[in-house]
Motif scaffolding. Sequence first.
Motif, short mmCIF file in Angstrom:
data_model
loop_
_atom_site.label_atom_id
_atom_site.label_comp_id
_atom_site.label_asym_id
_atom_site.label_seq_id
_atom_site.Cartn_x
_atom_site.Cartn_y
_atom_site.Cartn_z
N ARG A 67 -8.74 0.51 0.19
CA ARG A 67 -7.37 1.03 0.34
C ARG A 67 -6.60 0.95 -0.97
NH1 ARG A 67 -4.06 -1.53 5.01
NH2 ARG A 67 -2.60 0.11 4.43
N GLU A 119 -7.67 3.79 -3.17
CA GLU A 119 -7.12 5.04 -2.66
C GLU A 119 -5.64 5.20 -3.02
OE1 GLU A 119 -7.80 5.01 1.54
OE2 GLU A 119 -9.99 5.08 1.30
N CYS A 120 -4.93 4.09 -3.10
CA CYS A 120 -3.49 4.12 -3.41
C CYS A 120 -3.22 4.24 -4.91
CB CYS A 120 -2.81 2.85 -2.89
SG CYS A 120 -2.83 2.69 -1.12
N PHE A 150 0.83 -1.20 0.00
CA PHE A 150 0.00 0.00 0.00
C PHE A 150 0.87 1.26 0.00
CE2 PHE A 150 -2.83 -3.11 2.15
CZ PHE A 150 -3.93 -3.03 1.32
#
Length: 126
Positions: A93, A96-97, A62
């Motif tokens: 996540r 979002e990354c 991440f």
Amino acid sequence: MQKTVLIVDDEERNRRLLEVFASSDGYRTLIATNGEQGLLLARKECPDVVLLDLMMPGMDGFEVARRLKAQPETAGIPLIVVSSLDDAASRGRMRECGIDRVLGKPIDRWELSRSIAELTGGAPAR
């Protein structure tokens, strides 16, 4: 010109498998055994795509993805995550990354080939 795949994974078995699949499709492969190495190689070599494990000691995938997408010189490199994480929170996540594609484990060789080809702009190099 031969396209380059950067493999970032702490597990040797996974690295070898991904390397065999990518190289058999005609791609040049680079190997990083941890997140820091992956960031350095990505900045130095500017690969056409990164195959990224999420669960690594130290800097996880991440964070590697966040840093790659935050740097102008690496922001455009497509990221393919190869992971067994499939829960909603992990998928959120990943989005979002800036991760471009998620492939589950065990890896489907043909799905991997298609994904690399699609994200690098064409058919496998073989």
